[in-house]
Every structure is written in structure tokens, then in C-alpha cells.
Design a protein around this motif. Structure first.
Motif, PDB file in Angstrom:
ATOM      1  N   PHE A 112       0.848  -1.191   0.000  1.00 56.08           N
ATOM      2  CA  PHE A 112       0.000   0.000   0.000  1.00 56.08           C
ATOM      3  C   PHE A 112       0.881   1.237   0.000  1.00 56.08           C
ATOM      4  CE2 PHE A 112      -2.454  -3.368   2.000  1.00 56.08           C
ATOM      5  CZ  PHE A 112      -3.662  -3.284   1.321  1.00 56.08           C
ATOM      6  N   GLY A 113       0.979   1.895  -1.138  1.00 51.39           N
ATOM      7  CA  GLY A 113       1.763   3.106  -1.265  1.00 51.39           C
ATOM      8  C   GLY A 113       0.884   4.340  -1.197  1.00 51.39           C
ATOM      9  N   GLN A 114       1.509   5.517  -1.334  1.00 51.90           N
ATOM     10  CA  GLN A 114       0.765   6.769  -1.271  1.00 51.90           C
ATOM     11  C   GLN A 114      -0.153   6.950  -2.481  1.00 51.90           C
ATOM     12  OE1 GLN A 114       3.251  10.195  -0.803  1.00 51.90           O
ATOM     13  NE2 GLN A 114       1.547  11.647  -0.674  1.00 51.90           N
ATOM     14  N   TYR A 115       0.308   6.463  -3.627  1.00 48.12           N
ATOM     15  CA  TYR A 115      -0.459   6.674  -4.862  1.00 48.12           C
ATOM     16  C   TYR A 115      -0.976   5.378  -5.478  1.00 48.12           C
ATOM     17  CZ  TYR A 115       1.848  11.188  -4.462  1.00 48.12           C
ATOM     18  OH  TYR A 115       2.307  12.385  -3.998  1.00 48.12           O
ATOM     19  N   THR A 116      -0.436   4.258  -5.080  1.00 47.19           N
ATOM     20  CA  THR A 116      -0.865   2.977  -5.654  1.00 47.19           C
ATOM     21  C   THR A 116      -1.173   1.977  -4.550  1.00 47.19           C
ATOM     22  OG1 THR A 116       1.426   2.173  -5.780  1.00 47.19           O
ATOM     23  CG2 THR A 116       0.533   3.303  -7.715  1.00 47.19           C
ATOM     24  N   LYS A 117      -2.128   1.106  -4.825  1.00 44.72           N
ATOM     25  CA  LYS A 117      -2.497   0.030  -3.907  1.00 44.72           C
ATOM     26  C   LYS A 117      -2.569  -1.258  -4.712  1.00 44.72           C
ATOM     27  CE  LYS A 117      -5.059   2.909  -0.644  1.00 44.72           C
ATOM     28  NZ  LYS A 117      -4.566   4.179  -1.217  1.00 44.72           N
ATOM     29  N   GLN A 118      -1.648  -2.161  -4.434  1.00 41.34           N
ATOM     30  CA  GLN A 118      -1.573  -3.429  -5.158  1.00 41.34           C
ATOM     31  C   GLN A 118      -2.494  -4.447  -4.484  1.00 41.34           C
ATOM     32  OE1 GLN A 118       2.887  -3.228  -4.680  1.00 41.34           O
ATOM     33  NE2 GLN A 118       2.834  -3.943  -6.811  1.00 41.34           N
ATOM     34  N   TRP A 119      -3.797  -4.338  -4.758  1.00 45.50           N
ATOM     35  CA  TRP A 119      -4.775  -5.173  -4.079  1.00 45.50           C
ATOM     36  C   TRP A 119      -4.576  -6.650  -4.363  1.00 45.50           C
ATOM     37  CZ3 TRP A 119      -7.282  -3.429  -0.150  1.00 45.50           C
ATOM     38  CH2 TRP A 119      -7.620  -2.077  -0.058  1.00 45.50           C
ATOM     39  N   ASP A 120      -4.183  -7.003  -5.570  1.00 44.09           N
ATOM     40  CA  ASP A 120      -4.005  -8.418  -5.895  1.00 44.09           C
ATOM     41  C   ASP A 120      -2.920  -9.054  -5.026  1.00 44.09           C
ATOM     42  OD1 ASP A 120      -2.251  -6.690  -7.129  1.00 44.09           O
ATOM     43  OD2 ASP A 120      -1.993  -7.928  -8.919  1.00 44.09           O
ATOM     44  N   LEU A 121      -1.798  -8.335  -4.858  1.00 46.37           N
ATOM     45  CA  LEU A 121      -0.710  -8.857  -4.034  1.00 46.37           C
ATOM     46  C   LEU A 121      -1.013  -8.721  -2.542  1.00 46.37           C
ATOM     47  CD1 LEU A 121       2.363  -7.450  -6.017  1.00 46.37           C
ATOM     48  CD2 LEU A 121       1.236  -9.671  -6.258  1.00 46.37           C
ATOM     49  N   ALA A 122      -1.642  -7.607  -2.164  1.00 45.89           N
ATOM     50  CA  ALA A 122      -1.940  -7.382  -0.750  1.00 45.89           C
ATOM     51  C   ALA A 122      -2.894  -8.440  -0.209  1.00 45.89           C
ATOM     52  CB  ALA A 122      -2.536  -5.987  -0.562  1.00 45.89           C
ATOM     53  N   LEU A 123      -3.911  -8.791  -0.992  1.00 45.13           N
ATOM     54  CA  LEU A 123      -4.873  -9.794  -0.535  1.00 45.13           C
ATOM     55  C   LEU A 123      -4.235 -11.172  -0.424  1.00 45.13           C
ATOM     56  CD1 LEU A 123      -8.003  -8.648  -2.569  1.00 45.13           C
ATOM     57  CD2 LEU A 123      -7.581  -8.357  -0.122  1.00 45.13           C
ATOM     58  N   ALA A 124      -3.344 -11.494  -1.352  1.00 47.72           N
ATOM     59  CA  ALA A 124      -2.616 -12.761  -1.242  1.00 47.72           C
ATOM     60  C   ALA A 124      -1.727 -12.764  -0.003  1.00 47.72           C
ATOM     61  CB  ALA A 124      -1.781 -12.991  -2.501  1.00 47.72           C
ATOM     62  N   GLY A 125      -1.108 -11.612   0.291  1.00 45.98           N
ATOM     63  CA  GLY A 125      -0.293 -11.501   1.499  1.00 45.98           C
ATOM     64  C   GLY A 125      -1.125 -11.651   2.766  1.00 45.98           C
ATOM     65  N   LEU A 126      -2.338 -11.097   2.759  1.00 45.30           N
ATOM     66  CA  LEU A 126      -3.234 -11.243   3.910  1.00 45.30           C
ATOM     67  C   LEU A 126      -3.608 -12.703   4.140  1.00 45.30           C
ATOM     68  CD1 LEU A 126      -5.610  -8.182   3.403  1.00 45.30           C
ATOM     69  CD2 LEU A 126      -3.872  -8.463   5.177  1.00 45.30           C
ATOM     70  N   VAL A 127      -3.851 -13.431   3.062  1.00 50.62           N
ATOM     71  CA  VAL A 127      -4.191 -14.850   3.197  1.00 50.62           C
ATOM     72  C   VAL A 127      -3.015 -15.618   3.810  1.00 50.62           C
ATOM     73  CG1 VAL A 127      -4.745 -16.974   1.942  1.00 50.62           C
ATOM     74  CG2 VAL A 127      -5.871 -14.825   1.326  1.00 50.62           C
ATOM     75  N   LEU A 128      -1.821 -15.355   3.323  1.00 49.82           N
ATOM     76  CA  LEU A 128      -0.642 -16.030   3.875  1.00 49.82           C
ATOM     77  C   LEU A 128      -0.415 -15.664   5.338  1.00 49.82           C
ATOM     78  CD1 LEU A 128       1.923 -15.721   0.914  1.00 49.82           C
ATOM     79  CD2 LEU A 128       0.647 -17.750   1.642  1.00 49.82           C
ATOM     80  N   GLY A 129      -0.800 -14.450   5.703  1.00 50.44           N
ATOM     81  CA  GLY A 129      -0.636 -14.038   7.092  1.00 50.44           C
ATOM     82  C   GLY A 129      -1.679 -14.627   8.022  1.00 50.44           C
ATOM     83  N   VAL A 130      -2.880 -14.878   7.502  1.00 49.15           N
ATOM     84  CA  VAL A 130      -3.975 -15.386   8.327  1.00 49.15           C
ATOM     85  C   VAL A 130      -3.885 -16.896   8.526  1.00 49.15           C
ATOM     86  CG1 VAL A 130      -6.468 -15.772   8.322  1.00 49.15           C
ATOM     87  CG2 VAL A 130      -5.568 -13.510   7.806  1.00 49.15           C
ATOM     88  N   ILE A 131      -3.366 -17.610   7.548  1.00 52.69           N
ATOM     89  CA  ILE A 131      -3.346 -19.078   7.600  1.00 52.69           C
ATOM     90  C   ILE A 131      -2.696 -19.612   8.884  1.00 52.69           C
ATOM     91  CG2 ILE A 131      -2.297 -21.126   6.545  1.00 52.69           C
ATOM     92  CD1 ILE A 131      -2.932 -19.944   3.825  1.00 52.69           C
ATOM     93  N   PRO A 132      -1.511 -19.134   9.315  1.00 50.63           N
ATOM     94  CA  PRO A 132      -0.922 -19.680  10.545  1.00 50.63           C
ATOM     95  C   PRO A 132      -1.803 -19.485  11.769  1.00 50.63           C
ATOM     96  CG  PRO A 132       0.714 -18.447   9.296  1.00 50.63           C
ATOM     97  CD  PRO A 132      -0.604 -18.172   8.656  1.00 50.63           C
ATOM     98  N   VAL A 133      -2.489 -18.337  11.876  1.00 54.92           N
ATOM     99  CA  VAL A 133      -3.348 -18.080  13.034  1.00 54.92           C
ATOM    100  C   VAL A 133      -4.559 -19.013  13.018  1.00 54.92           C
ATOM    101  CG1 VAL A 133      -4.736 -16.346  14.216  1.00 54.92           C
ATOM    102  CG2 VAL A 133      -2.606 -15.686  13.147  1.00 54.92           C
ATOM    103  N   VAL A 134      -5.132 -19.240  11.841  1.00 57.02           N
ATOM    104  CA  VAL A 134      -6.279 -20.152  11.727  1.00 57.02           C
ATOM    105  C   VAL A 134      -5.871 -21.569  12.122  1.00 57.02           C
ATOM    106  CG1 VAL A 134      -7.912 -21.203  10.121  1.00 57.02           C
ATOM    107  CG2 VAL A 134      -7.423 -18.755   9.971  1.00 57.02           C
TER     108      VAL A 134
END
Length: 278
Positions: A235-257
Motif C-alpha cells: 500500500f503506497g501513497q499513490y498505488t495500492k496493489q490489491w491483488d498482491l496485498a490480498l494474497a499476502g493477507l491470506v498467507l498471514g492469516v493461515i498460521p493463526v487459523v
């Protein structure tokens, strides 16, 4: 004679309401998982639909960009050692405050409870200054020590209430048999705290693993980044890479689940034990 409850319209209505509420809570997970397997153009064009084709390159890119193994290791070390320290410090302190009542101990407990209502934002600037003077900045052990300070109040409060429900006669019999105060705590009391310990570990893990603000203040080197810090890089000031950010969120949530599913049996046992303790 054993009482039996008939399945009636009210029960059916409650079940339907429960299912609807559960589905509402699952909606965000649906959007995150589905859109993590789309390219950016497809996300913008139609967010709610299933992907036309499963685009898994997002996960490959995110794994490399985030340096996921390193970020995962940092998050794991911080979470594990912070949990160990918080459980040891909070349980021993709560035991001392409960079993040695005095005006000073009561005042100390009141201070810990009062500290729970202080918002983090009001003390984060003094924290950075103190951490810098103490040499804790940009250090994983330093961040763990900071978590000790912020987490001990709630943990101590929870342990304090649970220890009060443990009969004192159990400790007296162990003392008569020649056990030291530390032996009484670690051999008798601490095993009885298992239901509350599991609850505290779960609460601490959800907090520490997903925390962004405190690591962003203490950790500055790219090699010390946790998963939330690495995900925020999309997430930058002018751009938001939603495709990559959402994949990163999934990878971050999996260990907690997975962690929650592994402790699910112990959590249910803890709730059951707490409900019948008297």
C-alpha cells in the motif's frame, strides 16, 4: 428422569439467525480469498464474482516480495517468546497478589487494572524515547520486552480472578509435605491454571501476530519486518496493489487459523472447566 427438550419453531428460528450471523462474519473472508486469486484488472472489474481462472501467481510474487519465510520467522519468534514471558510473569505476579493480600499489593493490582484503560496512542511517543534510551529499538528482543509491558496488565487481571477460585487448602497440604513456595506454584497451582493459560495464549497470539502499530515504531530494518509490516508494503501513497496485498493477507492469516484449530479442543475444555468451577 432425564429432561429432554423438544425441537420447536423457536429453536429453528434461533438456528437460522445463528447461521445468518455466521455467514455475515464469513463474507470478508470470502472477498479476501476470492480476490487473492484474481489479477488486478479482474478485481477492479468485478470484486464479488468468483475468478474466471484461478490466478495463483499472486502467491508466488508475494512469497518473494515479502520474503515470507523471514517475515514468518520474525513474527513466530516475537509471538512465542512474548507469550512465554507474559504467561510466566503474569501468573506468578497474580499468584503473589492473591495469596499475599496487603494494602500495597491491592494498590499495585489497582494500578495494573488502571493501566488497561490507557490508550496506546497516548504513550507511543514516550515509549519510543524510552525504548531508544534503553537500546530496544530495531531489535526483536526489544519488541518482545515492549509486549511484556503492554500485555501483562490484562493477563494478570485474568489470572488474578482465576486463582481466587482455587482452594487454598491444596497449597497448604503441599506445604505440609515440605514443598517450597516455588514448588507449590509450579507443581500445584500452575497446572490448575491451564484453562486460563490457553485462553491467554490465544488472546495474546491474535493480538501480537496481527499487531502493526508497535512493530512499526520499534522495528526499522527490513530484515526485522513481521508479516503485517511486510503486507503494508503493498500500500503506497499513490498505488495500492490489491491483488498482491490480498494474497499476502491470506498467507498471514493461515498460521493463526491453524493455531486456533489446533487449540480448539483445549479452548472448549477451558470454557467448560470455567463454567463448572466453584
Amino acid at each position: 428422569m432425564e429432561n429432554t427438550r423438544s425441537y420447536n419453531g423457536r429453536t429453528l428460528l434461533l438456528e437460522i439467525v445463528g447461521i445468518i450471523v455466521a455467514l455475515l462474519f464469513l463474507v470478508p473472508f470470502y472477498f479476501v480469498i476470492v480476490n487473492s486469486m484474481k489479477n488486478f484488472a479482474e478485481i477492479v472489474a468485478n470484486t464479488a464474482n468468483l475468478p474466471s481462472s484461478f490466478y495463483l501467481d499472486n502467491y508466488t510474487k508475494v512469497w518473494k516480495i515479502m520474503n515470507y519465510p523471514k517475515a514468518f520467522t520474525n513474527s513466530l519468534l516475537i509471538t512465542v517468546f512474548a507469550n512465554i514471558g507474559l504467561v510466566i510473569i503474569s501468573s506468578m505476579a497474580a499468584y503473589r497478589l492473591v495469596r499475599s493480600p496487603s494494602k500495597f499489593n491491592n494498590l499495585l493490582f489497582a494500578a495494573f487494572v488502571a493501566a488497561m484503560v490507557i490508550p496506546f496512542q497516548s504513550i507511543m511517543i514516550p515509549l519510543v524515547k524510552v525504548a531508544d534510551k534503553a537500546g530496544l529499538m530495531d531489535s526483536i528482543p526489544g519488541l518482545v520486552i515492549c509486549y511484556f509491558g503492554f500485555g501483562v496488565s490484562l493477563n494478570l487481571f485474568l489470572y488474578h480472578g482465576f486463582i481466587k477460585s482455587i482452594p487454598r487448602e491444596i497449597e497448604e497440604s503441599a506445604t505440609v509435605d515440605g514443598s517450597s513456595p516455588y514448588g507449590v506454584f509450579w507443581r500445584i497451582i500452575f497446572p490448575l491454571l491451564k484453562p486460563m493459560t490457553v485462553t491467554i495464549i490465544l488472546l495474546n497470539t491474535l493480538w501480537i501476530w496481527n499487531d502493526y502499530l508497535l512493530p512499526s515504531l520499534v522495528l526499522t530494518s527490513p530484515g526485522h519486518r513481521t508479516i503485517p509490516l511486510s503486507t503494508f508494503s503493498f500500500f503506497g501513497q499513490y498505488t495500492k496493489q490489491w491483488d498482491l496485498a490480498l494474497a499476502g493477507l491470506v498467507l498471514g492469516v493461515i498460521p493463526v487459523v491453524l493455531f486456533f484449530l489446533a487449540l480448539q479442543r483445549h479452548i472448549i475444555e477451558g470454557i467448560t472447566a470455567g463454567s463448572v468451577k466453584g
